[in-house]
Write an enzyme that holds these catalytic residues in place. Structure first.
Site, short mmCIF file in Angstrom:
data_model
loop_
_atom_site.label_atom_id
_atom_site.label_comp_id
_atom_site.label_asym_id
_atom_site.label_seq_id
_atom_site.Cartn_x
_atom_site.Cartn_y
_atom_site.Cartn_z
N ASN A 88 -8.00 0.88 10.47
CA ASN A 88 -7.02 0.56 9.42
C ASN A 88 -5.93 1.62 9.45
O ASN A 88 -6.25 2.82 9.50
CB ASN A 88 -7.65 0.60 8.04
CG ASN A 88 -8.56 -0.56 7.76
OD1 ASN A 88 -9.20 -1.09 8.66
ND2 ASN A 88 -8.65 -0.94 6.51
N HIS A 131 -0.32 -2.46 4.92
CA HIS A 131 0.92 -2.93 4.30
C HIS A 131 2.02 -2.74 5.32
O HIS A 131 1.92 -1.90 6.20
CB HIS A 131 1.25 -2.10 3.05
CG HIS A 131 0.18 -2.15 2.02
ND1 HIS A 131 0.03 -3.20 1.15
CD2 HIS A 131 -0.81 -1.27 1.73
CE1 HIS A 131 -1.02 -2.96 0.36
NE2 HIS A 131 -1.53 -1.80 0.69
#
Length: 182
Positions: free
Chosen positions: A99, A82
């Protein structure tokens, strides 16, 4: 760094390979940032394209809160979960298929026995607000839980949880957390 890295970053986000033109995908703020980060990394710092891509990257750094520099060595398949504050020292090395969630800081320690920056392995999932600092090695297939504070080496196939992080072995540490691996 090459355009094939951009395609592999695209694949990590969308789960498919881009066609010849993937401009629509630049609507995604995470991919947009990664795209210009890779482009700035490909071109020499003082070349026309290098300056252009760095100017665009700077714009998106301030807009989205990412502070990741073109000098940072990042393997293919990089994934920002995000948009939001992510700070990574330019000397950090990050492996493939990693990630990173919002609020993460991967930084340098300037003094003591752990002075330096982290080296992060392949297939590492780093949760929201995790802090990783110092001359440490994060192994492959490691999950660093949200809010973890990591100042020591983490071996392969492990989960790190807590402040200061405690480590538990787990052969499937990132299973279900890292998809569309390249």
């Amino acid at each position: 760094m090459s355009n094939s890295q951009i395609q592999k970053d695209y694949y990590r986000i969308y789960g498919k390979w881009p066609g010849k033109f993937f401009g629509k995908s630049l609507m995604n703020p995470n991919f947009r940032y990664i795209y210009f980060l890779r482009k700035a990394s490909i071109h020499k710092k003082k070349s026309f394209l290098g300056l252009l891509y760095r100017a665009i990257l700077y714009h998106y750094q301030t807009k989205y809160g990412f502070q990741i520099y073109p000098e940072t060595q990042i393997g293919e398949g990089f994934y920002l979960g995000h948009w939001g504050t992510v700070i990574i020292n330019p000397e950090v090395k990050i492996g493939r298929n990693c990630n990173i969630a919002p609020g993460v800081t991967i930084g340098k320690t300037n003094r003591g026995k752990k002075a330096g920056v982290p080296v992060i392995g392949n297939e590492v999932w780093i949760g929201t607000n995790a802090v990783i600092v110092g001359n440490i090695r994060i192994g492959n297939n490691v999950l660093i839980a949200p809010n973890a504070y990591v100042t020591e080496d983490i071996p392969d196939n492990s989960i790190a949880i807590g402040n200061v992080a405690q480590v538990w072995p787990n052969e499937n540490a990132t299973e279900g957390y890292i998809s569309n691996k390249v």
